[in-house]
Design an enzyme around this catalytic site. Structure first.
Site, PDB file in Angstrom:
ATOM      1  N   ALA A  10      50.977 145.928 -71.530  1.00 20.30           N
ATOM      2  CA  ALA A  10      52.132 146.122 -72.416  1.00 20.30           C
ATOM      3  C   ALA A  10      52.216 147.536 -72.980  1.00 20.30           C
ATOM      4  CB  ALA A  10      52.090 145.101 -73.546  1.00 20.30           C
ATOM      5  N   VAL A  61      42.310 143.885 -66.901  1.00 18.53           N
ATOM      6  CA  VAL A  61      42.410 142.433 -66.658  1.00 18.53           C
ATOM      7  C   VAL A  61      41.665 141.983 -65.404  1.00 18.53           C
ATOM      8  CG1 VAL A  61      44.588 142.122 -67.920  1.00 18.53           C
ATOM      9  CG2 VAL A  61      44.648 142.611 -65.443  1.00 18.53           C
ATOM     10  N   SER A 139      57.646 138.987 -58.522  1.00 15.20           N
ATOM     11  CA  SER A 139      58.602 139.998 -58.061  1.00 15.20           C
ATOM     12  C   SER A 139      59.459 139.337 -56.983  1.00 15.20           C
ATOM     13  CB  SER A 139      57.853 141.177 -57.431  1.00 15.20           C
ATOM     14  OG  SER A 139      58.706 141.931 -56.589  1.00 15.20           O
ATOM     15  N   TYR A 152      51.288 144.113 -52.005  1.00 20.34           N
ATOM     16  CA  TYR A 152      51.959 143.760 -53.266  1.00 20.34           C
ATOM     17  C   TYR A 152      52.697 142.426 -53.117  1.00 20.34           C
ATOM     18  CZ  TYR A 152      55.150 144.301 -57.281  1.00 20.34           C
ATOM     19  OH  TYR A 152      55.871 144.128 -58.455  1.00 20.34           O
ATOM     20  N   LYS A 156      52.170 138.891 -55.194  1.00 19.24           N
ATOM     21  CA  LYS A 156      53.258 138.327 -55.995  1.00 19.24           C
ATOM     22  C   LYS A 156      53.658 136.937 -55.501  1.00 19.24           C
ATOM     23  CE  LYS A 156      53.499 141.501 -59.062  1.00 19.24           C
ATOM     24  NZ  LYS A 156      53.202 141.164 -60.464  1.00 19.24           N
TER      25      LYS A 156
HETATM   26  P1  NAP Z   1      54.490 149.797 -64.978  1.00 17.90           P
HETATM   27  O1  NAP Z   1      55.528 150.549 -65.713  1.00 17.90           O
HETATM   28  O2  NAP Z   1      53.732 150.453 -63.879  1.00 17.90           O
HETATM   29  O3  NAP Z   1      53.437 149.232 -66.064  1.00 17.90           O
HETATM   30  C1  NAP Z   1      52.320 148.526 -65.618  1.00 17.90           C
HETATM   31  C2  NAP Z   1      51.524 148.067 -66.817  1.00 17.90           C
HETATM   32  O4  NAP Z   1      50.376 147.352 -66.314  1.00 17.90           O
HETATM   33  C3  NAP Z   1      51.015 149.213 -67.663  1.00 17.90           C
HETATM   34  O5  NAP Z   1      51.155 148.869 -69.023  1.00 17.90           O
HETATM   35  C4  NAP Z   1      49.534 149.306 -67.288  1.00 17.90           C
HETATM   36  O6  NAP Z   1      48.722 149.665 -68.394  1.00 17.90           O
HETATM   37  C5  NAP Z   1      49.234 147.861 -66.954  1.00 17.90           C
HETATM   38  N1  NAP Z   1      48.061 147.705 -66.090  1.00 17.90           N
HETATM   39  C6  NAP Z   1      47.869 148.174 -64.819  1.00 17.90           C
HETATM   40  N2  NAP Z   1      46.639 147.855 -64.396  1.00 17.90           N
HETATM   41  C7  NAP Z   1      46.055 147.161 -65.422  1.00 17.90           C
HETATM   42  C8  NAP Z   1      44.789 146.569 -65.598  1.00 17.90           C
HETATM   43  N3  NAP Z   1      43.867 146.594 -64.624  1.00 17.90           N
HETATM   44  N4  NAP Z   1      44.516 145.940 -66.763  1.00 17.90           N
HETATM   45  C9  NAP Z   1      45.436 145.886 -67.764  1.00 17.90           C
HETATM   46  N5  NAP Z   1      46.648 146.449 -67.660  1.00 17.90           N
HETATM   47  C10 NAP Z   1      46.946 147.082 -66.499  1.00 17.90           C
HETATM   48  O7  NAP Z   1      55.069 148.436 -64.356  1.00 17.90           O
HETATM   49  P2  NAP Z   1      56.389 147.581 -64.692  1.00 17.90           P
HETATM   50  O8  NAP Z   1      57.443 148.025 -63.778  1.00 17.90           O
HETATM   51  O9  NAP Z   1      56.619 147.515 -66.153  1.00 17.90           O
HETATM   52  O10 NAP Z   1      55.902 146.163 -64.137  1.00 17.90           O
HETATM   53  C11 NAP Z   1      55.514 145.108 -64.982  1.00 17.90           C
HETATM   54  C12 NAP Z   1      55.433 143.843 -64.159  1.00 17.90           C
HETATM   55  O11 NAP Z   1      56.682 143.586 -63.511  1.00 17.90           O
HETATM   56  C13 NAP Z   1      54.399 143.911 -63.021  1.00 17.90           C
HETATM   57  O12 NAP Z   1      53.817 142.646 -62.861  1.00 17.90           O
HETATM   58  C14 NAP Z   1      55.248 144.246 -61.813  1.00 17.90           C
HETATM   59  O13 NAP Z   1      54.635 143.831 -60.623  1.00 17.90           O
HETATM   60  C15 NAP Z   1      56.492 143.449 -62.129  1.00 17.90           C
HETATM   61  N6  NAP Z   1      57.685 143.905 -61.419  1.00 17.90           N
HETATM   62  C16 NAP Z   1      58.167 145.171 -61.591  1.00 17.90           C
HETATM   63  C17 NAP Z   1      59.312 145.554 -60.912  1.00 17.90           C
HETATM   64  C18 NAP Z   1      59.911 146.918 -61.035  1.00 17.90           C
HETATM   65  O14 NAP Z   1      60.824 147.241 -60.250  1.00 17.90           O
HETATM   66  N7  NAP Z   1      59.482 147.745 -61.966  1.00 17.90           N
HETATM   67  C19 NAP Z   1      59.941 144.650 -60.034  1.00 17.90           C
HETATM   68  C20 NAP Z   1      59.415 143.388 -59.890  1.00 17.90           C
HETATM   69  C21 NAP Z   1      58.280 143.015 -60.590  1.00 17.90           C
HETATM   70  P3  NAP Z   1      47.775 150.978 -68.484  1.00 17.90           P
HETATM   71  O15 NAP Z   1      48.630 152.176 -68.156  1.00 17.90           O
HETATM   72  O16 NAP Z   1      47.304 150.932 -69.893  1.00 17.90           O
HETATM   73  O17 NAP Z   1      46.679 150.792 -67.472  1.00 17.90           O
END
Ligand code: NAP
Length: 244
Positions: A10, A61, A139, A152, A156
């Site tokens: 978050a 995590v 996703s 990925y 998912k």
């Molecule tokens: P993002 O901007 O890259 O943010 C990812 C978040 O995950 C960051 O807060 C990061 O925290 C955290 N994270 C990564 N590795 C981690 C770990 N090992 N332990 C704890 N935290 C971790 O991604 P987002 O686009 O917001 O995506 C959020 C969710 O939506 C994900 O599940 C992604 O697969 C899904 N999603 C995204 C999209 C899209 O187009 N953006 C589409 C479909 C699904 P730190 O920086 O503190 O490590």
């Protein structure tokens, strides 16, 4: 007191928007982060200054000991978690033949094992209380698969399977488990894409644009609310119509 929420990953993007929305609704909210400490602490400061109740806890995590320590800290300070949003994930585009086995394992460890570990931590409290809500972030690629995103997409798809099976297992105990499968959302996860790639993705979306983190956050808070009290084991798709 409103139910306590923990959102993994978050510190930015969809997770941060979700944590902010829960906190604005007066839920005690835990912001989990791994690497991005400063943005997580800044969000906590802003939420608490506005009269909300938030705390940030570091945990990778994918690491069982770190997850256990995070939930121990939360239990000590806020009691049990009533709403868990499993949002943390990593993604990288590459040809299937270029993926090495350690990358395969690491991505599954964050995107799927992390979910397993967090669910195991919250379920004893939820089972005891006979209520609770888990929302797992998948996703649209977990639904239909994407070229150059086999790894990925596989993680998912696993999230959807986990959600549906767990919903059946814990439903009789009053716990709902749902999934949100976003389309292309404007976050750092897509920052490696060129302007042309992003335009193409927007043009392939019937609503002709990318989604915002807040639009996904609203789908998540809906599933956690009493308005969704008879919804479990489902996949909600804020994707602008990209996958129908
Ligand atoms: P993002 O901007 O890259 O943010 C990812 C978040 O995950 C960051 O807060 C990061 O925290 C955290 N994270 C990564 N590795 C981690 C770990 N090992 N332990 C704890 N935290 C971790 O991604 P987002 O686009 O917001 O995506 C959020 C969710 O939506 C994900 O599940 C992604 O697969 C899904 N999603 C995204 C999209 C899209 O187009 N953006 C589409 C479909 C699904 P730190 O920086 O503190 O490590």
């Amino acid at each position: 007191m409103k139910p306590t929420v923990l959102v993994t990953g978050a510190s930015r993007g969809i997770g941060l928007a979700t944590a902010r929305l829960f906190a604005a609704g007066r839920h005690p909210t835990v912001i989990n982060y791994n690497r991005s400490r400063d943005p997580a602490l800044e969000a906590v400061r802003e939420i608490n200054a506005a009269g909300g109740m938030a705390m940030a806890v570091k945990a990778d995590v994918s690491q069982p000991e770190e997850v256990a320590a995070m939930f121990e800290t939360v239990r000590e300070q806020l009691g049990g978690v009533d709403i868990l949003v499993n949002n943390a994930a990593i993604a990288r585009q590459s040809l299937f033949t270029d993926i090495d086995y350690s990358e395969w394992r690491t991505t599954f460890a964050v995107n799927v094992d992390g979910m397993f570990l967090c669910c195991q931590e919250v379920l004893p409290h939820m089972l005891h209380e006979h209520r609770g809500c888990i929302i797992n972030i998948s996703s649209m690629w977990g639904q239909v698969g994407a070229s150059c995103e086999v790894l990925y997409s596989a993680t998912k798809a696993a999230v959807i399977g986990l959600t549906k099976a767990l919903a059946q297992e814990v439903g009789p105990s009053g716990i709902r488990v749902n999934c949100v499968a976003p389309g292309v959302i404007d976050t750092e996860m897509n920052s490696h894409l060129s302007a042309d790639d992003l335009r193409e993705l927007a043009e392939s979306t019937p609503l002709m644009r990318l989604g915002t983190p807040d639009e996904v956050a609203r789908a998540i808070t809906f599933l956690a609310s009493d308005d969704a009290s008879f919804i479990t084991g489902q996949v909600l798709c804020p994707n602008g119509g990209y996958v129908i």
